[in-house]
Scaffold this active site. Structure first.
Site, PDB file in Angstrom:
ATOM      1  N   ILE A   1      -0.988  -3.750 -13.678  1.00 57.98           N
ATOM      2  CA  ILE A   1      -0.709  -2.363 -13.298  1.00 57.98           C
ATOM      3  C   ILE A   1       0.781  -2.057 -13.379  1.00 57.98           C
ATOM      4  O   ILE A   1       1.232  -1.034 -12.873  1.00 57.98           O
ATOM      5  CB  ILE A   1      -1.221  -2.079 -11.868  1.00 57.98           C
ATOM      6  CG1 ILE A   1      -0.565  -3.027 -10.866  1.00 57.98           C
ATOM      7  CG2 ILE A   1      -2.736  -2.196 -11.812  1.00 57.98           C
ATOM      8  CD1 ILE A   1      -0.929  -2.747  -9.418  1.00 57.98           C
ATOM      9  N   ASP A   2       1.552  -2.932 -14.027  1.00 59.39           N
ATOM     10  CA  ASP A   2       3.009  -2.796 -14.008  1.00 59.39           C
ATOM     11  C   ASP A   2       3.563  -1.897 -15.103  1.00 59.39           C
ATOM     12  O   ASP A   2       4.776  -1.677 -15.161  1.00 59.39           O
ATOM     13  CB  ASP A   2       3.668  -4.178 -14.100  1.00 59.39           C
ATOM     14  CG  ASP A   2       3.093  -5.033 -15.228  1.00 59.39           C
ATOM     15  OD1 ASP A   2       2.741  -4.460 -16.286  1.00 59.39           O
ATOM     16  OD2 ASP A   2       2.979  -6.255 -15.052  1.00 59.39           O
TER      17      ASP A   2
ATOM     18  N   HIS B   1      -7.445  -1.624 -14.967  1.00 59.07           N
ATOM     19  CA  HIS B   1      -7.396  -1.386 -13.526  1.00 59.07           C
ATOM     20  C   HIS B   1      -6.388  -0.310 -13.152  1.00 59.07           C
ATOM     21  O   HIS B   1      -5.895  -0.287 -12.021  1.00 59.07           O
ATOM     22  CB  HIS B   1      -7.072  -2.692 -12.797  1.00 59.07           C
ATOM     23  CG  HIS B   1      -8.080  -3.765 -13.060  1.00 59.07           C
ATOM     24  ND1 HIS B   1      -7.741  -5.081 -13.240  1.00 59.07           N
ATOM     25  CD2 HIS B   1      -9.424  -3.714 -13.193  1.00 59.07           C
ATOM     26  CE1 HIS B   1      -8.833  -5.795 -13.468  1.00 59.07           C
ATOM     27  NE2 HIS B   1      -9.862  -4.985 -13.447  1.00 59.07           N
TER      28      HIS B   1
ATOM     29  N   CYS C   1      -3.763  13.217  -5.701  1.00 61.28           N
ATOM     30  CA  CYS C   1      -4.113  13.453  -4.303  1.00 61.28           C
ATOM     31  C   CYS C   1      -5.544  13.003  -4.032  1.00 61.28           C
ATOM     32  O   CYS C   1      -6.451  13.267  -4.829  1.00 61.28           O
ATOM     33  CB  CYS C   1      -3.948  14.931  -3.972  1.00 61.28           C
ATOM     34  SG  CYS C   1      -4.504  15.378  -2.300  1.00 61.28           S
TER      35      CYS C   1
ATOM     36  N   CYS D   1       0.646  15.278  -0.595  1.00 65.41           N
ATOM     37  CA  CYS D   1       0.320  16.273  -1.611  1.00 65.41           C
ATOM     38  C   CYS D   1       0.997  17.600  -1.274  1.00 65.41           C
ATOM     39  O   CYS D   1       0.853  18.109  -0.152  1.00 65.41           O
ATOM     40  CB  CYS D   1      -1.193  16.461  -1.689  1.00 65.41           C
ATOM     41  SG  CYS D   1      -1.709  17.754  -2.850  1.00 65.41           S
TER      42      CYS D   1
ATOM     43  N   SER E   1      -4.702 -14.945 -17.945  1.00 62.98           N
ATOM     44  CA  SER E   1      -5.766 -14.483 -17.051  1.00 62.98           C
ATOM     45  C   SER E   1      -6.792 -15.588 -16.882  1.00 62.98           C
ATOM     46  O   SER E   1      -7.156 -16.257 -17.850  1.00 62.98           O
ATOM     47  CB  SER E   1      -6.444 -13.225 -17.604  1.00 62.98           C
ATOM     48  OG  SER E   1      -7.570 -12.877 -16.819  1.00 62.98           O
TER      49      SER E   1
ATOM     50  N   ASN F   1      -2.972 -19.848 -21.365  1.00 69.01           N
ATOM     51  CA  ASN F   1      -2.995 -19.721 -19.912  1.00 69.01           C
ATOM     52  C   ASN F   1      -2.420 -20.986 -19.285  1.00 69.01           C
ATOM     53  O   ASN F   1      -2.346 -22.033 -19.924  1.00 69.01           O
ATOM     54  CB  ASN F   1      -4.440 -19.500 -19.434  1.00 69.01           C
ATOM     55  CG  ASN F   1      -4.508 -18.965 -18.020  1.00 69.01           C
ATOM     56  OD1 ASN F   1      -3.708 -18.111 -17.637  1.00 69.01           O
ATOM     57  ND2 ASN F   1      -5.434 -19.457 -17.227  1.00 69.01           N
TER      58      ASN F   1
END
Length: 737
Positions: free
Chosen positions: A339-340, A355, A363, A387, A433, A457
């Site tokens: 998520i970076d 993800h 919101c 919000c 992963s 990995n």
């Protein structure tokens, strides 16, 4: 009989029975209609228990050991009860609604595989589902939970999305449902089936038969695992594939971002350890990414968000390698679990963030969407962003980054992309992963099995079969591949030195050998129980007494013998009386330690801990630490060990083992693969079905098990044991590895 049971359940107020009977009445050539929403907790889960982020039922079975705690089995049962739900599906990119307002398209009947005998099996499946109170869409593998990434329970979601992992994962053949149905007809106790499937697992007595049958179905419904190709083994083969393939899928996890400086999450000094001090009510790392916990207290998440917010880090060599593959037209798609947003920084165009990411926030109430820069100030000032369009007194008007939380859905475009990509891909590369979180973990088993697969990995993945395993630090391995590929790839290399291959394990360092030679030679024999092998450790009373005194004064839990030793030992549960009987100490001075009974008991328990930990400290070490700076080790037929590999060696017999062995692997893979050849999986379910086939061949048992008529089941179920993954090891979205 199935109809009678279903009607009885329906009369008792069971909506699941009605749904199952409705499914049984549908034409066999049409896809099953989605069940109506059912409020309330699932089977096996109390009303107060959280429903988000539950591991698959079979994983729960594995986590429950011979003395399985009832809580773990209840969680497994809860997963089984929820297994018929649609697999994850969230808002299409650009909608930014954090799980609502989803678009739904009707699914065509030809989306499903038309296996021979499909109609007959669907009818049998519906009847079996009705007989055990199961709902209508259990037939497909998308019913299996994905460690919490399941469909939301809102009515809007139920009306608006059909995209799920069933669009691209292989469908099980005929078998498990007919098997369960026929055993229901003859009154078989499901505990006997579970005993054969999971011999070391004891389900708690309070679980009812319907819940147990649901667990059995989940175990038997696993998709078949891919088998390794015998013609692809070496790093030269991997380089040739990288040069020739034009539609490569790269699946990335947290390992590609380790070198970027992103803080570690679960280490002793990691993010969670620090958050636990400031937020003592945070029960576990998973809770930070649980949508229900976030609604109650968003502060832990936003404190974490500050540490990994975009703009603070630069892409790694792995990111640049993928970006160059994309630029050259070789990349079909990069599926990232991170998520970076470093993929965008590196310039990767064909990227799918499974993800979500910090790139946008929306919101929770009105779904108003903004860029990450709009909330950066609040996050860095440790203020929960609100919000601007919602009333100030609305407590849930929070601008939440569009990261997929446990209890939320995966992006719908993930399922749609996989449905297309699975038939286009010509090479799969997994980088950084360990593939523990579904549905991403299903990708290697869902693409055509003839497509080559390469693993890069730190540790091997025993539950999957890759053609080439390149184990170690991801950047080190990619650097070597870039040297071999040459051209533009060689310009990416951050280390100009090309590594050399060795084929024999390096000897133990001389300094360590000297240290070992100074240890007391006199053995101490400990027989833990009648079935366990005898262990031999140094006996010198002064050494043991010193360690015992140290442990007694500092508390046994603080005794640091080694980082990896005694992970699964539970000395506080060891009976002192048994320890006294089984410890044979020749030195009388050691027996005389302690004056009171309590002191003796405590010291005996600590001594047991020391003796158990000592052999582990001396016996295991990382093979990669023996390598010189410019070396990597080739372990035939297809494994390479680079610096940073978490592959261990037993000093006595030079057997390799992985740190993940025994915790997140199949039962057949937790033995240490040898230096000469890694061991293959041997499924316990295969033995279970072989036993059933033997029974059906006997005249007195013919037709008794109800399994012999399922022809073709064994091939599928032989590969279905990958259900036994660690229940408690649930990863957060950027470390879904």
């Amino acid at each position: 009989m199935a109809d009678e049971v279903a009607l009885a359940l329906q009369a008792a107020g069971s909506p699941s029975a009605a749904a199952a009977m409705e499914a049984a009445s549908q034409p066999a050539d049409e896809p099953l209609r989605k069940r109506p929403r059912r409020d309330g907790p699932g089977l096996g889960r109390s009303p107060g228990e959280p429903s988000a982020a539950v591991a698959p039922a079979a994983a729960g079975c594995e986590a429950a050991s011979a003395a399985a705690p009832a809580a773990l089995w209840r969680e497994a049962a809860g997963a089984a009860a929820s297994a018929e739900r649609e697999a994850p599906a969230t808002a299409v990119a650009g909608d930014g609604d954090n799980g609502s307002g989803l678009r739904r398209e009707p699914r065509a009947a030809d989306d499903f595989d038309d296996d021979e005998g499909e109609e007959e099996d669907e009818a049998a499946a519906a009847a079996a589902a009705a007989a055990i109170g199961y709902r209508d869409n259990l037939l497909l593998t998308d019913g299996l939970l994905t460690n919490g990434f399941h469909s939301c329970e809102s009515d809007d979601d139920d009306r608006t999305s059909h995209a799920s992992s069933s669009d691209w994962t292989p469908r099980p053949r005929i078998g498990p449902y007919t098997f369960v149905q026929q055993h229901l007809m003859i009154g078989t106790d499901p505990r006997t089936i579970l005993k054969d499937l999971l011999p070391e697992t004891i389900p708690p007595p309070e679980l009812d038969d319907m819940t147990l049958w649901q667990i059995v179905i989940n175990i038997l419904s696993e998709p078949p695992k891919r088998k390794k190709r015998k013609d692809i083994n070496t790093i030269e083969d991997a380089v040739k594939l990288l040069q020739e393939c034009k539609k490569i899928i790269v699946l990335t996890g947290a390992g590609v971002s380790v070198s970027c400086g992103i803080p570690d999450f679960r280490s002793r000094d990691g993010i969670y350890a620090r958050l636990a001090v400031d937020f003592p009510d945070l029960p576990d790392p998973q809770a930070m990414f649980d949508i229900e916990y976030f609604r109650k207290d968003p502060r832990p998440f936003f404190k974490f968000a500050k540490e990994i917010y975009p703009g603070q880090f630069q892409p790694s060599l792995c990111h640049k390698f993928i970006a160059l593959s994309d630029k050259e037209g070789k990349l079909l798609r990069n599926y990232t679990q991170n998520i970076d947003t470093l993929e965008q920084v590196a310039g990767i165009q064909r990227i799918l963030q499974c993800h979500g990411s910090f790139a946008t926030a929306s919101c929770l109430i009105c779904k108003y969407k903004v860029d990450c820069e709009a909330v950066r100030g609040d996050i860095f000032n440790q203020v929960v962003p609100r919000c601007p369009r919602c009333p100030a007194d609305e407590p849930l008007a929070i601008m939440k980054p569009e990261i997929v939380f446990f209890g939320e859905n995966l992006p719908e475009q993930f399922h749609r992309a996989m449905k297309y990509d699975k038939d286009e891909v010509d090479l799969l590369i997994v980088i950084g992963s360990s593939l523990k979180v579904r549905p991403v973990a299903l990708i290697p088993s869902s693409i055509p099995h003839e497509v080559p697969q390469i693993l890069i990995n730190r540790e091997p993945l025993p539950h999957l079969h890759f053609d080439v395993e390149l184990l170690g630090d991801c950047d080190v391995i990619i650097n070597e591949l870039c040297h071999r590929l040459g051209g533009e790839y060689a310009k990416l290399c951050c280390n100009p030195v090309k590594l050399s291959e060795i084929t024999e394990k390096p000897p133990r360092p001389q300094k360590e050998l000297v240290h070992l030679s100074e240890l007391p030679p006199t053995p101490l024999h400990i027989s833990e129980d009648s079935s366990s092998p005898e262990r031999t450790v140094p006996q010198d009373s002064s050494v043991i007494a010193t360690l015992v005194d140290q442990a007694t004064n500092n508390n046994v839990n603080d005794l640091e013998v080694s980082e990896s030793s005694c992970v699964e030992e539970k000395p506080q549960e060891v009976q002192t009386s048994r320890n006294v009987e089984n410890i044979n100490v020749e030195n009388p001075d050691f027996k005389a330690v302690g004056s009171s009974t309590a002191d003796k008991n405590e010291r005996t328990s600590v001594a047991e801990t020391v003796r158990k930990c000592w052999p582990n400290r001396l016996a295991k070490e990382q093979i990669s630490k023996r390598l010189e700076g410019n070396q990597y080790l080739f372990v035939p037929p297809n494994r390479y060990i680079f610096h940073g590999a978490e592959v261990y060696s037993d000093s006595e017999d030079d057997v390799l083992s992985s740190s993940s062995c025994g915790s997140n692997s199949d039962s057949g893979t937790c033995q240490s693969p040898s230096l000469e050849e890694p061991l293959e999986d041997e499924s316990e379910i295969e033995e279970f079905y072989n036993g059933l086939e033997d029974d059906t061949e006997r005249p007195e048992c013919a037709g008794g098990s109800g399994f012999g008529a399922d022809g073709g089941d064994q091939e599928v179920v032989n590969e279905a044991i990958a259900t036994r993954q660690e229940l408690t090891d649930v990863n957060y979205p950027s470390d879904k590895s």
